[in-house]
Design an enzyme around this catalytic site. Structure first.
Site, PDB file in Angstrom:
ATOM      1  N   LYS A 173       3.395   7.537  -0.451  1.00 33.25           N
ATOM      2  CA  LYS A 173       2.930   7.703  -1.140  1.00 33.25           C
ATOM      3  C   LYS A 173       2.654   8.661  -0.950  1.00 33.25           C
ATOM      4  O   LYS A 173       2.655  10.288  -1.601  1.00 33.25           O
ATOM      5  CB  LYS A 173       2.012   6.548  -1.988  1.00 33.25           C
ATOM      6  CG  LYS A 173       3.063   5.844  -2.648  1.00 33.25           C
ATOM      7  CD  LYS A 173       1.764   4.794  -2.470  1.00 33.25           C
ATOM      8  CE  LYS A 173       2.837   3.005  -1.954  1.00 33.25           C
ATOM      9  NZ  LYS A 173       3.915   3.002  -3.188  1.00 33.25           N
ATOM     10  N   ASP A 203      -5.428  -1.759   3.234  1.00 31.58           N
ATOM     11  CA  ASP A 203      -3.988  -1.810   3.037  1.00 31.58           C
ATOM     12  C   ASP A 203      -4.354  -0.491   2.227  1.00 31.58           C
ATOM     13  O   ASP A 203      -4.158  -0.192   1.136  1.00 31.58           O
ATOM     14  CB  ASP A 203      -3.186  -2.430   2.634  1.00 31.58           C
ATOM     15  CG  ASP A 203      -1.779  -2.021   1.874  1.00 31.58           C
ATOM     16  OD1 ASP A 203      -1.894  -0.677   1.557  1.00 31.58           O
ATOM     17  OD2 ASP A 203      -1.549  -2.939   1.509  1.00 31.58           O
ATOM     18  N   TRP A 232      -0.797  -6.385  -4.732  1.00 28.55           N
ATOM     19  CA  TRP A 232      -0.650  -6.599  -3.562  1.00 28.55           C
ATOM     20  C   TRP A 232      -1.145  -7.227  -2.755  1.00 28.55           C
ATOM     21  O   TRP A 232      -0.536  -7.524  -1.602  1.00 28.55           O
ATOM     22  CB  TRP A 232      -0.624  -5.057  -2.467  1.00 28.55           C
ATOM     23  CG  TRP A 232       0.231  -3.998  -3.624  1.00 28.55           C
ATOM     24  CD1 TRP A 232      -0.024  -3.279  -4.451  1.00 28.55           C
ATOM     25  CD2 TRP A 232       1.446  -3.767  -3.658  1.00 28.55           C
ATOM     26  NE1 TRP A 232       1.542  -2.666  -4.838  1.00 28.55           N
ATOM     27  CE2 TRP A 232       2.292  -3.128  -4.221  1.00 28.55           C
ATOM     28  CE3 TRP A 232       2.961  -4.517  -2.846  1.00 28.55           C
ATOM     29  CZ2 TRP A 232       4.016  -3.305  -4.088  1.00 28.55           C
ATOM     30  CZ3 TRP A 232       4.040  -4.909  -2.643  1.00 28.55           C
ATOM     31  CH2 TRP A 232       4.763  -3.900  -3.379  1.00 28.55           C
TER      32      TRP A 232
HETATM   33  C1  LIG Z   1      -0.940  -1.238  -1.819  1.00 30.87           C
HETATM   34  C2  LIG Z   1       0.330  -0.977  -1.481  1.00 30.87           C
HETATM   35  N1  LIG Z   1       0.562  -2.431  -0.513  1.00 30.87           N
HETATM   36  C3  LIG Z   1       1.743  -1.766   0.293  1.00 30.87           C
HETATM   37  C4  LIG Z   1       2.681  -1.398  -0.708  1.00 30.87           C
HETATM   38  C5  LIG Z   1       4.489  -1.840  -0.135  1.00 30.87           C
HETATM   39  O1  LIG Z   1       4.424  -1.642   0.746  1.00 30.87           O
HETATM   40  P1  LIG Z   1       6.704  -1.214   1.460  1.00 30.87           P
HETATM   41  O2  LIG Z   1       7.330  -0.743   0.401  1.00 30.87           O
HETATM   42  O3  LIG Z   1       6.274   0.039   2.005  1.00 30.87           O
HETATM   43  O4  LIG Z   1       6.508  -2.842   2.018  1.00 30.87           O
HETATM   44  C6  LIG Z   1       3.348  -0.703  -1.365  1.00 30.87           C
HETATM   45  C7  LIG Z   1       4.215  -0.517  -2.124  1.00 30.87           C
HETATM   46  O5  LIG Z   1       3.960   0.057  -3.652  1.00 30.87           O
HETATM   47  C8  LIG Z   1       1.649  -0.884  -1.995  1.00 30.87           C
HETATM   48  O6  LIG Z   1       1.565   0.005  -3.265  1.00 30.87           O
END
Ligand SMILES: Cc1ncc(COP(=O)(O)O)c(C=O)c1O
Length: 361
Positions: free
Chosen positions: A196, A172, A102
């Site tokens: 989540k 994040d 991520w």
């Molecule tokens: C830590 C983290 N950041 C970003 C995301 C991406 O999120 P989105 O699908 O809302 O763009 C996720 C999705 O699982 C995640 O776990």
């Protein structure tokens, strides 16, 4: 009706009480003769929902007055771009703490926009730990320092956050927002997709300090400017109204459970059951993350052979467990134990793990 033991990584479990309340209000929201989805986002009833979601976030997470709470669309992935679009000016560097997939995605977006630097990385340890604070080196001209508070795929989590002084700390928190109390004043921006810990997908929470809203670039398109949404209390354009409504119900549920500190204890109790099953298995199960970096939200583990892992998934599905397969990039097994996952699901999983080991160990 039997509810699954839901360990999905996201979209993930939502409290049963919340789903039932939404069901009750689904067709006729508060006597309006229509669903919340059919209502104008400029109506008084929807405005109440929008305000309540933001107010509850402030109250439950202890968000100071000089921060805005924004409810946006586009997921956390859009924030990967919005952060540098707004804050990364020429001559500055976007600094990133690399703890896995991520963080890497966030960095890649920033590279499209400006100069970047890696402030710390745990790649040499296959991202199975987060760096200690002393490993993080922030360039002098950093526009911000970005980190992923909880790595959903690897199963690692920060227990403490760096003090970045005048340089805004951007986090994040997609997979651990509201799972534990946080000192918000350490951060410039916190963002998280809702799917989540906060409810359904479709809405992204951004908590942003006032001065960063003001400092944001004025030359980027309106929808990407934090200022646009802050000025309009997140009603600049049509919001994801049903998702915001669901988030407000989840927040009420968190409040009814005693708030975030209570949830943290509950989450720790839940996770301990599963980590204990791993640690007491004599090596049959192996936790992926290093002990001090273990996540309270995503438990990643392995069994000696991939064949046994496949069998584990197959048998667990027969017993009503869902979502235990590791992320496709890393394989293995993963149990996501977000706020709404009940203790009973974790007890059932720990028992299943012990029984599976007895049969196959
Ligand atoms: C830590 C983290 N950041 C970003 C995301 C991406 O999120 P989105 O699908 O809302 O763009 C996720 C999705 O699982 C995640 O776990």
């Amino acid at each position: 009706m039997t509810r699954a033991f839901n360990f999905n990584a996201g979209p993930a479990a939502i409290p049963l009480e919340v789903l039932q309340q939404a069901q009750e209000q689904f067709v006729d929201y508060k006597g309006a003769g229509m669903s919340i989805m059919e209502m104008s986002h400029r109506s008084a009833l929807y405005e109440q929902v929008n305000n309540e979601a933001q107010a509850l976030l402030r109250e439950l997470f202890g968000i100071p007055d000089h921060y805005h709470v924004l409810l946006l669309q586009g997921g956390a992935s859009t924030q990967f771009a919005m952060v540098p679009l707004n804050l990364l000016a020429s001559g500055q560097t976007g600094a990133y703490v690399m703890t896995g997939a991520w963080a890497d995605k966030a960095l890649k977006e920033a590279k499209l926009i400006g100069d970047t630097a890696i402030a710390a990385t745990t790649e040499a340890d296959q991202f199975m730990r987060v760096p200690s604070l002393s490993e993080i080196v922030i360039p002098d001209n950093a526009a911000y320092l970005h980190l992923t508070s909880n790595e959903t795929i690897g199963g690692t989590q920060f227990n403490e956050f760096p003090d970045t002084g005048d340089i805004p700390l951007v986090a994040d928190m997609s997979s651990d927002i509201l799972s534990r109390p946080i000192d918000i004043s350490k951060f410039g921006i916190i963002y998280a997709g809702a799917q989540k810990n906060l409810g359904p997908s479709g809405v992204t929470v951004v908590i942003i300090r006032d001065d960063l809203v003001k400092a944001g670039s004025k030359t980027i398109p309106s929808m990407f400017r934090y200022e646009t949404h802050a000025k309009a209390t997140s009603l600049y354009n049509t919001p994801p109204s049903f998702s915001v409504y669901m988030v407000s119900l989840v927040l009420q549920w968190i409040k009814s459970k005693g708030g975030v500190a209570q949830l943290e204890q509950y989450n720790r109790d839940k996770t301990k059951l599963i980590y204990d099953a791993i640690d007491q298995s004599g090596g049959f199960y192996r936790g992926c993350a290093q002990q001090q970096s273990r996540s309270v939200m995503n438990i990643t583990f392995r069994i000696q052979s991939e064949e046994l892992e496949k069998q584990f998934i197959k048998e667990s599905e027969k017993e009503g467990f869902v979502g235990l397969k590791g992320h496709r990039d890393v394989g293995g097994l993963r149990a996501s134990t977000y706020n709404a996952v009940p203790l009973e699901s974790c007890q059932a999983l720990a028992q299943f793990m012990t029984d599976f080991q007895k049969r196959n160990g």
